[in-house]
Design a protein around this motif. Structure first.
Motif, PDB file in Angstrom:
ATOM      1  N   ALA A   1       0.844  -1.208   0.000  1.00 53.65           N
ATOM      2  CA  ALA A   1       0.000   0.000   0.000  1.00 53.65           C
ATOM      3  C   ALA A   1       0.877   1.256   0.000  1.00 53.65           C
ATOM      4  O   ALA A   1       0.604   2.199  -0.743  1.00 53.65           O
ATOM      5  CB  ALA A   1      -0.921  -0.011   1.220  1.00 53.65           C
ATOM      6  N   VAL A   2       1.925   1.244   0.810  1.00 48.35           N
ATOM      7  CA  VAL A   2       2.826   2.405   0.845  1.00 48.35           C
ATOM      8  C   VAL A   2       3.540   2.551  -0.496  1.00 48.35           C
ATOM      9  O   VAL A   2       3.703   3.660  -1.020  1.00 48.35           O
ATOM     10  CB  VAL A   2       3.859   2.282   2.002  1.00 48.35           C
ATOM     11  CG1 VAL A   2       4.820   3.462   1.997  1.00 48.35           C
ATOM     12  CG2 VAL A   2       3.156   2.201   3.345  1.00 48.35           C
TER      13      VAL A   2
ATOM     14  N   ALA B   1       2.506   1.660  -3.431  1.00 47.40           N
ATOM     15  CA  ALA B   1       1.582   2.166  -4.453  1.00 47.40           C
ATOM     16  C   ALA B   1       1.380   3.669  -4.301  1.00 47.40           C
ATOM     17  O   ALA B   1       1.234   4.401  -5.273  1.00 47.40           O
ATOM     18  CB  ALA B   1       0.246   1.430  -4.342  1.00 47.40           C
ATOM     19  N   GLU B   2       1.397   4.115  -3.068  1.00 44.84           N
ATOM     20  CA  GLU B   2       1.103   5.518  -2.812  1.00 44.84           C
ATOM     21  C   GLU B   2       2.338   6.411  -2.920  1.00 44.84           C
ATOM     22  O   GLU B   2       2.276   7.501  -3.485  1.00 44.84           O
ATOM     23  CB  GLU B   2       0.506   5.656  -1.405  1.00 44.84           C
ATOM     24  CG  GLU B   2      -0.203   6.973  -1.178  1.00 44.84           C
ATOM     25  CD  GLU B   2      -0.913   6.991   0.157  1.00 44.84           C
ATOM     26  OE1 GLU B   2      -0.672   7.927   0.922  1.00 44.84           O
ATOM     27  OE2 GLU B   2      -1.692   6.041   0.413  1.00 44.84           O
ATOM     28  N   ALA B   3       3.454   5.922  -2.395  1.00 41.86           N
ATOM     29  CA  ALA B   3       4.621   6.814  -2.294  1.00 41.86           C
ATOM     30  C   ALA B   3       5.892   6.250  -2.917  1.00 41.86           C
ATOM     31  O   ALA B   3       6.956   6.846  -2.776  1.00 41.86           O
ATOM     32  CB  ALA B   3       4.862   7.144  -0.828  1.00 41.86           C
TER      33      ALA B   3
END
Lengths: 426, 470
Positions: free
Chosen positions: A74-75, A77-79
Motif C-alpha cells: 500500500a505504501v 503504491a502511494e509513495a
C-alpha cells in the motif's frame, strides 16, 4: 609494530591454553549455564503452548517480526518503493520492540522472581527500583515526582524532549477559548508527595519551612498571573495543613490522602466562590459518611510486593438525598483531572469510590459538579477529550460557568503541553 | 540487542549455542554470520545492509590489496577505496549532524541566520559503526602492509566483521589477531566453562555494579543543583559505571567468544590502578589505544621525528580518539585533557609529575584527573559539563529541591554498591586472572553472581551499554 599485535594475540591464545578447571568444575559451570539460559526458555515455551495451544510457540514465531506485505504494498503504491522500504523497516522495528515487550510481559521467570528481587533490594538492602524510590519510615515515592522536585526548572527550554514542553501556550490557548465562551478557568497543579513531605525522603529537609517545588514553579505562577489565568496553589494549602490535619498523602501511594483531597476541594471551592460567579442553580446539601478503606498503594503494586499489609484510610463518602454522589453533566462546574481526581472515585485504583476530588468539591461548593478525569497525561488528555467531544457533537462545556483544570504538578515538567485544540461552541 | 537483556539471554543465546554446536563445521561460520546479522539488525534492520556493504567493499579491496601480482598503484587504490568507504560511512553517519549543527551555530554567531542549513532529516547513528568500520578497515590495511593474508571466503570475512560478541562495542579485534582462529580453532568444555565464567562475571559487573552506579550518576547529572559532596560522589559513581559497564561488555564478549571457540584479546588491565595517565592508556580500552597507536600515532611518525612532533602526534591521536567516541565538543575536550596530560608527562620524563609521591597517592591523583575528565564524557553538552564542574567546587546553582537527591544516592543499597565497586576496582583480581584456575568455591561464586545478576536484570529498565552509542 607487528610484534605488538602478535603479543596481544599470543597472550589471548596462551591464556586460554593455561585454563585449569577440574573436570567437575568445568562440567558444573557449563551445565549450570546451559540449564539456566535454556531452562528459562523451556519454561516460557511450555507455558506459551499450554496457555494457547498452537503448533508453533508464539515466542519462537519469526513471522511476527516481519512487516505485513499488504501494508508495504500500500505504501509502495502511494509513495514509491523507497518509502515502502522505509515503512517496512520502521514496521519491523516496531514489531521487534513489541516482541520484546510481549516476551518480558509474558515471562514466567520474571513473574516468579520480581516480588522476591524487589523485596530484597528494597527491604533487605534499603534500596530503590527504577520507578519506585524508598523513602524513610515506610514512605514510598514515585520516581517522576522526585525528578520533578530535584530536576532543573521546567521552564528551561528543552529542545531534546519530544512534544511541547512549555505549559503556558497550552494553558493560554485553553483560557482564551473558555473566555470567549464566558467560562472561567482555574488552573490547579496538585503538588506531588515529595513537595509536601520532603523530610520523608531525605533527612536534609527536616525542619523545612515550605513546600518544595520545582525551581520554575514560582515563575510559572507569575506567568499565569501575567496571562490573567486564575490558579490555586494547593502546595501552600497542603503544606499548612500537614501539621494540623494529619497526613495529607498516602504513605504507600503516589496520591494524596482523603484528608488531602478534602483540603484540596475546600481550597478549590473557596477559589471558585471568590470569583463571584453568578450561579443559575440553587445550592444543595450533601451528606458525608465516614468509611474505612484498606488498600495497597500504587508504589507497592509497582514493586509487586503483594504480601505487604495494606494501608487503611477513612474516606468521607459523599451522598445527596441518600444517593451516592455522581457527576452531573448539566452542572455549572466542570472538573478536568487525572488520577489525583480519580483516586477514591474509581474503584479500580484500589481505594474505594464516592469520595474523590469531584465529589468533595461538589460538597464543598454545595453544587453539582461535572467531572472528566483521565488517569494519565494530565497535560493534554482531558483538554483533548473536551475538544474531541465538541467535534463529535457532545459539548462538555455547554452550560458551564467554571472549569477547574487539575493535574499533578509533575506534568509541568514531563507533560506534553500540546496546543491546537478548538473548544468553540458547536 | 543487548547482552544484558531477557531476549538475548533466554532466546538468542540458547538458539545460537544450539545451532552452532549442532551445525557441521563447514556451516558454522555461515550460521554465526546469519545470527550476527540478526543480532545487529535487531536495533534497526536497515543498518544490517550498511554493514554488509562495508564488508563487501573491504572483502573485495582486501583481495586486490593482497594480490602478489598487482602493482603498487592498484594495491594502493584498493587500500584508499577501503579507507575512504569506511571513513566516509563513519563521517556521514556519525559526524554529519555535528557538522551541520556547528555550521549553523557559526553562521548564527556571525549574524547570518538566513544561511543556516535546515535539514529535513536527522541522521540516525548506526550502532557500533565506529567499531566495525575500524575492524573492517584494519583488515585491508594489514593485507596491504602484507601483515596478513587476504581471506578467500566471503562468509569467513563477513563472520569476522559481524561476529556478534564483539560487534557493537568491541574489543576491536584486528584481523591478524583472529585470522588463525577463523581458519582453525578448537572447542573444549574447559574453554566453554571459562567462557561461562567470563560471561557470568561480566553480567554481574554490568547489572549489579555498573547499572546502580549509573543510577547515581544519572540522578546527579540530572539534578537542578548539587552540593559539592554530591557532585563528587556522582562523578566518582560515573567513573565506576563507565569502567564496569565497558569492562563488563568486554568480559561478556570474551566469554561468548570462548563459548564459540574464539580467544579475544584483553581490553582492560585494571586501569584505575594506573599511577599516571600514560599508564592509564596502557590499561584502558586496549584494543582502541593499540589501534590508534598502530594505525595513527606510528604512521604520523610517533616519537621518531623530534620532541615537538611527538607532542603534536600525541595531541592529534587523543583529539581524534576523543572524536571517535562521539560527535560532540565534549569528547574533543576529553581527548584534549588526556592528550595534554600525556604530553606533559612525556615532557617531564614520563612519570616525573608523580615521582615523589607514594604509589597510593599517584594512583589517587591519576584517578582524580581521569574522573574530572569524565565530566566532559558524561555531560550531554559543554554548558552542562561546565555547570557540573562548577558544582564540584561549590559554584553550581542552588535550588530548593536539589538536595533531595541525597535521599536516593546515599541509600544503603547504593552505598554498598559504591563500596563493592571500589573494592573490585582497587583490590579484586581481574577476570582474566580470577578465571584462570577455577576452584569449586570460585565456580559457586560465578554461578551465584550470574543467577543474582539475571534476577536483578529482570527488574531493571532497558540499560544499554554506554559504548553502544559510539
Amino acid at each position: 609494530m607487528a610484534s605488538l599485535s602478535i603479543e596481544r594475540e599470543r597472550q589471548a591464545r596462551e591464556e586460554v591454553g593455561v585454563t585449569s578447571y577440574s573436570r567437575g568444575v568445568k562440567w558444573f559451570l557449563s551445565a549450570f549455564f546451559v540449564v539456566t539460559v535454556a531452562g528459562g526458555t523451556v519454561w516460557h515455551l511450555a507455558l506459551d503452548l499450554v496457555d494457547t495451544p498452537r503448533p508453533w510457540p508464539r515466542i519462537l514465531d519469526p513471522t511476527r517480526l516481519l512487516p505485513a506485505t499488504e501494508e508495504v504494498r500500500a505504501v509502495a503504491a502511494e509513495a514509491g518503493w523507497a518509502a515502502a522500504l522505509k515503512a517496512a523497516n520502521d514496521r519491523m522495528g516496531t514489531n521487534i520492540a513489541d516482541y520484546e515487550t510481549d516476551l518480558e510481559d509474558g515471562s514466567p521467570v520474571i513473574d516468579a522472581l520480581m516480588p522476591t528481587v524487589n523485596a530484597v533490594v528494597t527491604d533487605l538492602l534499603g534500596g530503590s527500583t527504577e520507578s519506585v524510590y524508598r523513602g524513610r519510615d515506610g514512605w514510598w515515592f514515585f520516581r517522576p515526582d522526585i525528578d520533578y522536585v530535584t530536576g532543573p526548572g521546567f521552564l528551561t527550554p528543552r529542545p531534546r524532549v519530544e512534544g511541547a514542553w512549555d505549559p503556558l501556550p497550552a494553558l493560554d490557548e485553553f483560557h482564551r477559548a473558555l473566555n470567549e465562551r464566558k467560562i472561567a478557568l482555574i488552573v490547579a497543579p496538585i503538588p506531588v508527595k515529595p513537595s509536601i513531605y520532603p523530610e520523608r525522603f531525605s533527612t536534609r529537609f527536616e525542619g523545612a519551612q515550605t513546600a518544595i517545588q520545582n525551581p520554575s514553579y514560582a515563575q510559572f505562577l507569575a506567568r499565569l498571573d501575567d496571562a490573567g489565568i486564575a490558579h490555586v496553589d494547593l502546595g501552600a494549602v497542603l503544606w499548612e495543613a500537614r501539621r494540623t490535619e494529619g497526613s495529607v498523602f498516602l504513605t504507600t501511594d503516589t496520591h494524596w490522602s482523603p484528608v488531602g483531597v478534602a483540603l484540596g476541594a475546600a481550597a478549590l471551592g473557596e477559589a471558585i466562590e471568590r470569583m463571584g460567579v453568578s450561579w443559575e442553580r440553587l445550592q444543595v446539601s450533601h451528606a458525608r459518611t465516614p468509611t474505612e478503606v484498606a488498600g495497597r498503594g500504587d508504589t507497592i503494586a509497582m514493586l509487586d510486593l503483594t504480601r505487604r499489609a495494606p494501608e487503611t484510610v477513612t474516606l468521607q463518602r459523599i451522598s445527596r438525598d441518600g444517593q451516592p454522589w455522581a457527576p452531573q453533566p448539566n452542572a455549572e462546574v466542570l472538573l478536568l483531572g487525572d488520577s489525583f481526581t480519580n483516586i477514591y472515585a474509581l474503584p479500580s485504583l484500589g481505594w474505594g469510590s464516592g469520595a474523590g476530588l469531584a465529589a468533595q468539591l461538589s460538597a464543598a461548593l454545595g453544587r453539582p459538579v461535572d467531572a472528566l478525569a483521565i488517569n494519565d497525561n494530565g497535560s493534554y488528555a482531558t483538554r483533548a477529550a473536551v475538544a474531541a467531544g465538541i467535534r463529535r457533537g457532545r459539548d462538555r462545556l455547554s452550560g458551564k460557568k467554571v472549569v477547574v483544570y487539575a493535574f499533578a504538578s509533575r506534568e509541568l515538567a514531563f507533560g506534553d503541553w500540546r496546543t491546537g485544540y478548538t473548544y468553540d461552541e458547536p | 540487542m543487548v547482552f544484558s537483556s531477557y531476549v538475548f539471554v533466554f532466546v538468542f543465546l540458547p538458539a545460537v549455542l544450539v545451532a552452532y554446536y549442532l551445525a557441521p563445521r563447514k556451516l558454522k561460520h555461515l550460521l554465526l554470520t546469519l545470527f550476527s546479522y540478526g543480532f545487529y539488525g535487531w536495533a534497526n534492520p536497515a543498518f544490517a545492509f550498511l554493514m554488509l556493504f562495508s564488508t563487501a567493499v573491504d572483502y573485495r579491496c582486501g583481495l586486490i590489496a593482497g594480490r602478489r601480482d598487482a602493482g603498487d598503484g592498484t594495491r594502493r587504490a584498493a587500500l584508499v577505496t577501503s579507507i575512504v568507504t569506511n571513513l566516509g560511512l563513519l563521517g556521514f553517519f556519525k559526524y554529519a549532524n555535528f557538522g551541520i549543527d556547528n555550521y549553523n551555530a557559526l553562521v548564527t554567531a556571525l549574524g547570518g541566520d538566513h544561511l543556516q542549513w535546515e535539514t529535513f532529516f536527522r541522521i540516525t547513528l548506526p550502532l557500533g559503526i565506529s567499531f566495525y568500520t575500524f575492524q573492517s578497515m584494519s583488515y585491508t590495511i594489514d593485507v596491504y602492509r602484507r601483515h596478513a593474508e587476504p581471506v578467500r571466503n566471503f562468509v569467513d570475512f563477513a563472520c569476522y566483521v559481524a561476529l556478534f560478541p564483539q560487534l557493537v562495542a568491541g574489543p576491536i579485534v584486528r584481523f591478524r589477531e583472529i585470522a588463525d582462529q577463523l581458519a582453525e580453532r578448537g572447542h573444549s568444555i574447559a574453554n566453554f566453562a571459562r567462557g561461562v565464567s567470563f560471561f557470568a562475571f561480566g553480567m554481574a559487573k554490568k547489572i549489579l555494579i555498573a547499572n546502580p552506579c549509573g543510577k547515581i550518576a544519572d540522578v546527579c547529572f540530572e539534578a537542578g543543583s548539587l552540593t559539592v559532596v554530591d557532585a563528587w560522589y556522582g562523578i566518582v559513581a560515573y567513573s565506576f559505571q563507565i569502567y564496569f559497564d565497558f569492562s563488563a561488555y568486554s568480559d561478556m564478549a570474551i566469554g561468548l567468544g570462548l563459548m564459540l571457540g574464539f580467544a579475544f584479546p584483553k581490553n582492560f588491565d585494571s586501569p584505575y590502578l594506573s599511577q599516571s595517565i600514560t599508564e592509564f592508556w596502557r590499561r584502558w580500552h586496549l584494543s582502541l589505544s593499540s589501534f590508534l597507536r598502530d594505525y595513527l600515532y606510528i604512521p604520523l611518525g610517533g616519537n621518531r621525528k623530534g620532541e615537538r612532533r611527538t607532542y603534536v602526534n600525541l595531541m592529534t591521536v587523543m583529539l581524534l580518539g576523543g572524536l571517535w567516541h562521539g560527535a560532540l565538543w565534549n569528547f574533543v575536550i576529553w581527548g584534549a585533557i588526556h592528550g595534554v596530560m600525556l604530553a606533559v608527562e612525556r615532557r617531564f620524563e614520563k612519570d616525573s609529575l608523580y615521582r615523589r609521591l607514594p604509589a597510593p597517592a599517584k594512583m589517587l591523583l591519576t584517578f582524580l584527573i581521569v574522573t574530572i575528565a569524565w565530566v566532559f564524557f558524561r555531560a550531554p553538552t559543554l554548558g552542562e559539563a561546565l555547570d557540573y564542574l562548577g558544582a564540584m567546587v561549590g559554584l553550581g546553582p542552588q535550588t530548593a529541591g536539589g538536595p533531595m537527591i541525597a535521599g536516593l544516592i546515599y541509600q544503603p543499597y547504593y552505598l554498598l554498591v559504591m563500596a563493592v565497586a571500589a573494592g573490585v576496582v582497587w583490590l579484586a583480581p581481574q577476570t582474566w586472572d580470577y578465571t584462570r584456575r577455577m576452584t569449586w568455591p570460585k565456580a559457586a561464586w560465578a554461578a551465584a553472581a550470574f543467577a543474582t545478576a539475571l534476577a536483578v536484570m529482570m527488574g531493571q529498565a532497558f540499560n544499554p551499554f554506554i559504548y553502544f552509542i559510539f
